[in-house]
Motif scaffolding. Sequence first.
Motif, PDB file in Angstrom:
ATOM      1  N   PHE A 131      -6.979  -0.615  12.195  1.00 43.00           N
ATOM      2  CA  PHE A 131      -5.761   0.200  12.051  1.00 43.00           C
ATOM      3  C   PHE A 131      -5.656   1.291  13.121  1.00 43.00           C
ATOM      4  N   PHE A 173       4.476   3.650   2.048  1.00 44.73           N
ATOM      5  CA  PHE A 173       4.591   2.258   2.498  1.00 44.73           C
ATOM      6  C   PHE A 173       5.773   1.516   1.865  1.00 44.73           C
ATOM      7  N   ASP A 226       3.220  -3.837  11.371  1.00 46.65           N
ATOM      8  CA  ASP A 226       3.198  -4.998  10.451  1.00 46.65           C
ATOM      9  C   ASP A 226       3.765  -6.259  11.116  1.00 46.65           C
TER      10      ASP A 226
HETATM   11  O1  GYE Z   1       0.561  -2.250   6.733  1.00 45.67           O
HETATM   12  C1  GYE Z   1       1.554  -2.039   4.588  1.00 45.67           C
HETATM   13  C2  GYE Z   1       1.002  -2.289   3.246  1.00 45.67           C
HETATM   14  O2  GYE Z   1      -3.007  -2.231   4.075  1.00 45.67           O
HETATM   15  C3  GYE Z   1      -2.439  -3.213   6.126  1.00 45.67           C
HETATM   16  O3  GYE Z   1      -0.370  -1.917   3.372  1.00 45.67           O
HETATM   17  C4  GYE Z   1      -1.994  -2.873   4.757  1.00 45.67           C
HETATM   18  C5  GYE Z   1      -0.739  -2.023   4.696  1.00 45.67           C
HETATM   19  C6  GYE Z   1       0.459  -2.606   5.409  1.00 45.67           C
HETATM   20  O4  GYE Z   1       1.660  -1.707   2.240  1.00 45.67           O
HETATM   21  O5  GYE Z   1       2.798  -2.649   4.766  1.00 45.67           O
END
Ligand code: GYE
Length: 333
Positions: A150, A213, A267
């Motif tokens: 990330f 999110f 994403d």
């Molecule tokens: O980016 C987001 C989701 O943990 C990578 O969680 C995941 C994140 C993603 O809600 O859209």
Amino acid sequence: MGKMRTQSAPWRAAAVLASVLLVGGVAACGNSDTGGGSKDDGKITMGFSQVGAESGWRTANTTSIKESAAAAGIELKFDDAQQKQENQIKAIRNYIQQKVDVIAFSPVVESGWDTVLKEAKDAGIPVILTDRSVDSADKSLYKTFLGSDFVKEGRLAGEWLVEQKKTASGPVNIVELQGNTGAAPANDRKKGFGEAIAANPNLKIIASQPGDFTRAGGKQVMEQFLKANKQIDVLFAHNDDMGLGALEAITAAGKVPGKDITIITVDAVKDGMQALADGKFNFIAECSPLLGPQLMDLAKKVHAGEEVPARIETQETTFTTEQAKEALPNRKY
Ligand code: GYE
């Protein structure tokens, strides 16, 4: 054991004894904290605790896990924690009680897992982290972590912006929509982005708030940002859904998304890619939700007591508008 049905009693007793010795032997050779506590019927049972259903990414991730479990012949027990850590802890404790063979989960936040992970370890049930990690110092509490980098995603987003704004002579005002407080992708994307934009002192984050999110969260927080700040040049949203929610707020404020405000997200789910192809978003750092097949493979390996790498990183890319137009027709999620 079904095959022994036709054997006579003494043979049956001998066979049972042999299999007890065999199972004992395997356990002794393997890692003593693997193997789970359930009867060995040859079928692997996985208890999976999912974060929730907050985004398009999450929906695609859940589908991937369910489909891959079915394809791998793994019996899946699935729980949706609705973005609450307490629900995840409850689900994991249930899985321990049910003596599943493997526990897998995507932790909603990074901290506070040591106690329950220790309970799983003491019960001899291996744990696999998928998508998000925990900050536990004791790495023996889980077998492996499968998921994205990330920090890198945030950095790629920031580096693109630095390049776009390299000729800017005055301040560039950035607002940031963070993921849910305490989540690894929220912490790490913020960190990577912040580090990258430090290369140009004109780039300034003037407001940064969690939008959880979700689309609703993104819309609501963006409305506040627009009210409180006269000049917003850039939005960095930690996922597509928050960016999509923010589009509504931006349009309602009479601004043109993608033009008046440069929008960067993470994403690359279908709706996000469509917004990018339409020029409403400007850049997306990809994060793949298709973790199911690798997860099932890892579950089989840890169940068999095989060594697995401590960290498995997902391969990802980035998209501009042109690249999104090209990729969209074949996008699966
Ligand atoms: O980016 C987001 C989701 O943990 C990578 O969680 C995941 C994140 C993603 O809600 O859209």
